[in-house]
Write a protein that holds these residues in place. Structure first.
Motif, PDB file in Angstrom:
ATOM      1  N   LYS A 246      -2.011  -4.581  -0.610  1.00 42.67           N
ATOM      2  CA  LYS A 246      -2.725  -3.420  -1.152  1.00 42.67           C
ATOM      3  C   LYS A 246      -3.033  -3.607  -2.635  1.00 42.67           C
ATOM      4  O   LYS A 246      -4.100  -3.239  -3.121  1.00 42.67           O
ATOM      5  CB  LYS A 246      -1.879  -2.164  -0.948  1.00 42.67           C
ATOM      6  N   LYS A 247      -2.082  -4.173  -3.357  1.00 41.13           N
ATOM      7  CA  LYS A 247      -2.264  -4.374  -4.805  1.00 41.13           C
ATOM      8  C   LYS A 247      -3.397  -5.356  -5.088  1.00 41.13           C
ATOM      9  O   LYS A 247      -4.183  -5.159  -6.031  1.00 41.13           O
ATOM     10  CB  LYS A 247      -0.957  -4.889  -5.400  1.00 41.13           C
TER      11      LYS A 247
ATOM     12  N   GLU B 122       3.144  -6.128   2.496  1.00 40.48           N
ATOM     13  CA  GLU B 122       2.142  -5.065   2.625  1.00 40.48           C
ATOM     14  C   GLU B 122       1.747  -4.513   1.260  1.00 40.48           C
ATOM     15  O   GLU B 122       0.573  -4.270   0.985  1.00 40.48           O
ATOM     16  CB  GLU B 122       2.708  -3.963   3.516  1.00 40.48           C
ATOM     17  N   ARG B 123       2.721  -4.316   0.382  1.00 40.74           N
ATOM     18  CA  ARG B 123       2.431  -3.814  -0.968  1.00 40.74           C
ATOM     19  C   ARG B 123       1.591  -4.817  -1.755  1.00 40.74           C
ATOM     20  O   ARG B 123       0.656  -4.436  -2.474  1.00 40.74           O
ATOM     21  CB  ARG B 123       3.732  -3.539  -1.710  1.00 40.74           C
ATOM     22  N   GLU B 124       1.930  -6.096  -1.647  1.00 36.38           N
ATOM     23  CA  GLU B 124       1.154  -7.121  -2.342  1.00 36.38           C
ATOM     24  C   GLU B 124      -0.283  -7.140  -1.841  1.00 36.38           C
ATOM     25  O   GLU B 124      -1.235  -7.324  -2.613  1.00 36.38           O
ATOM     26  CB  GLU B 124       1.796  -8.495  -2.133  1.00 36.38           C
TER      27      GLU B 124
ATOM     28  N   ILE C 111       7.609  -5.146   3.983  1.00 32.75           N
ATOM     29  CA  ILE C 111       7.140  -4.098   3.059  1.00 32.75           C
ATOM     30  C   ILE C 111       6.558  -4.716   1.793  1.00 32.75           C
ATOM     31  O   ILE C 111       5.514  -4.276   1.286  1.00 32.75           O
ATOM     32  CB  ILE C 111       8.303  -3.144   2.722  1.00 32.75           C
ATOM     33  N   LYS C 112       7.233  -5.751   1.292  1.00 27.14           N
ATOM     34  CA  LYS C 112       6.754  -6.419   0.080  1.00 27.14           C
ATOM     35  C   LYS C 112       5.392  -7.046   0.316  1.00 27.14           C
ATOM     36  O   LYS C 112       4.481  -6.970  -0.527  1.00 27.14           O
ATOM     37  CB  LYS C 112       7.761  -7.473  -0.348  1.00 27.14           C
TER      38      LYS C 112
ATOM     39  N   ARG D 126      12.364  -5.887   4.435  1.00 29.92           N
ATOM     40  CA  ARG D 126      12.018  -5.906   3.013  1.00 29.92           C
ATOM     41  C   ARG D 126      10.849  -6.852   2.755  1.00 29.92           C
ATOM     42  O   ARG D 126       9.936  -6.540   1.981  1.00 29.92           O
ATOM     43  CB  ARG D 126      13.233  -6.345   2.206  1.00 29.92           C
TER      44      ARG D 126
END
Length: 333
Positions: A250-251, A246-248, A243-244, A240
């Protein structure tokens, strides 16, 4: 003396048997040396006494070295000394040898300090043991209780007549009772009652050992499951977080996009920026998660192997018990 004691012992058994033929004579024995070695107070005091004995031995060795030095000196200088000086030196050496022997006898002789300290050290514990033996003998109707470590020669003794462990438990109980609360004292009494029942019934003792073994195996299985659940939870948390992260990335635009050219127009290499470095963190975390997954799978295989062994042991014990029951039934028939 030993023959007379043995004759009296046999006479007592014969007299007791003739007077009470309907009641079985109960005989037990203890091993005083074994009991003393398992009493904490005695072991601590014995360790201190051994330190004293070591110092005494060092003192004896030091005196011996001094005497040998004097002898070597006299031997080397003898040709240069007068007869009176030689006799004087020899008298001094003899005097020191006598002193050394007296000191050695005083510390390590049959009636020396070491033996007297040992006797004084064992006396209070022996008194407690004798009291405990009397209590056990009265409570469990023993006719005779002997000391295996004494001068009485016992050629053979069945372990089930050995009450040494019972005596140790009584001594430990007495020491613990002074430090227990009322609730703990009640629990201790219940435990003591169970131990006494086990001592009286050998079959119950074997059953208790089997129960303790099963309990230990069950507790180990529960602990293994708990560790397995913790490993799963940790693995889930790591995934988790990866993934978090990686998302941060990209954002916030920190994840680098593929370009047509890996270098700028001027042909010089562009230095790595802080944002590019952050893109490697999720992949590193993922690699760690994969390693943990491998460790978890390995742990799972080990647990399955343990479960299989436990089941095999239980099945073997069950078959052995069935065979014993069948043999007993055959014997009774």
């Amino acid at each position: 003396m030993r023959k007379q004691f043995l004759f009296i012992f046999l006479a007592l058994i014969v007299a007791n048997t003739s007077q009470a033929q309907t009641r079985t004579t109960r005989i037990g024995y203890i091993d005083m040396e074994y009991i003393l070695e398992n009493v904490s107070d005695y072991k601590e005091a014995k360790a201190q006494l051994e330190l004293k004995a070591q110092k005494w031995k060092q003192e004896v060795e030091t005196r011996k070295l001094d005497i040998n030095t004097l002898k070597e000196s006299l031997k080397a200088e003898k040709a240069l000394l007068t007869k009176e000086l030689i006799e004087e030196r020899e008298t001094e050496i003899k005097f020191q040898e006598t002193e050394m022997m007296d000191y050695q006898q005083k510390q390590f002789g049959a009636d020396g300090n070491l033996m007297r300290h040992k006797a004084a050290l064992a006396k209070p514990i022996q008194d407690q043991v004798f009291t405990a033996v009397q209590d056990i003998a009265e409570a469990k109707n023993y006719d005779f209780v002997f000391d295996k470590s004494s001068d009485l020669t016992i050629l053979f003794s069945n372990k089930r007549f050995d009450i040494s462990d019972q005596v140790i438990r009584v001594l430990n109980r007495t020491e613990k009772r002074e430090q227990l609360s009322k609730k703990q004292l009640k629990e201790q009494e219940a435990k003591e009652k169970l131990e006494n029942e086990i001592d009286e019934n050998p079959d119950m003792k074997d059953r208790q050992k089997a129960l303790d073994s099963r309990k230990a195996a069950r507790e180990k299985l529960i602990e293994d499951r708990r560790l397995e659940q913790e490993a799963k939870k940790k693995e889930f948390d790591d995934r988790r977080k990866a993934i978090k992260a990686e998302r941060e990335g990209k954002k916030n635009g920190t994840v680098s996009e593929p370009t047509q050219s890996g270098t700028p127009a001027d042909g010089t290499a562009k230095p790595a920026t802080a944002t590019e470095k952050t893109t490697t963190e999720p992949s590193t975390t993922v690699n760690k998660a994969e390693e943990r997954q491998k460790m978890y799978e390995q742990r799972k295989l080990e647990l399955e192997e343990r479960k299989r062994k436990i089941l095999e042991e239980r099945e073997a014990a069950k078959k052995a018990k069935e065979a014993e029951t069948q043999k007993s039934n055959t014997t009774n028939n």
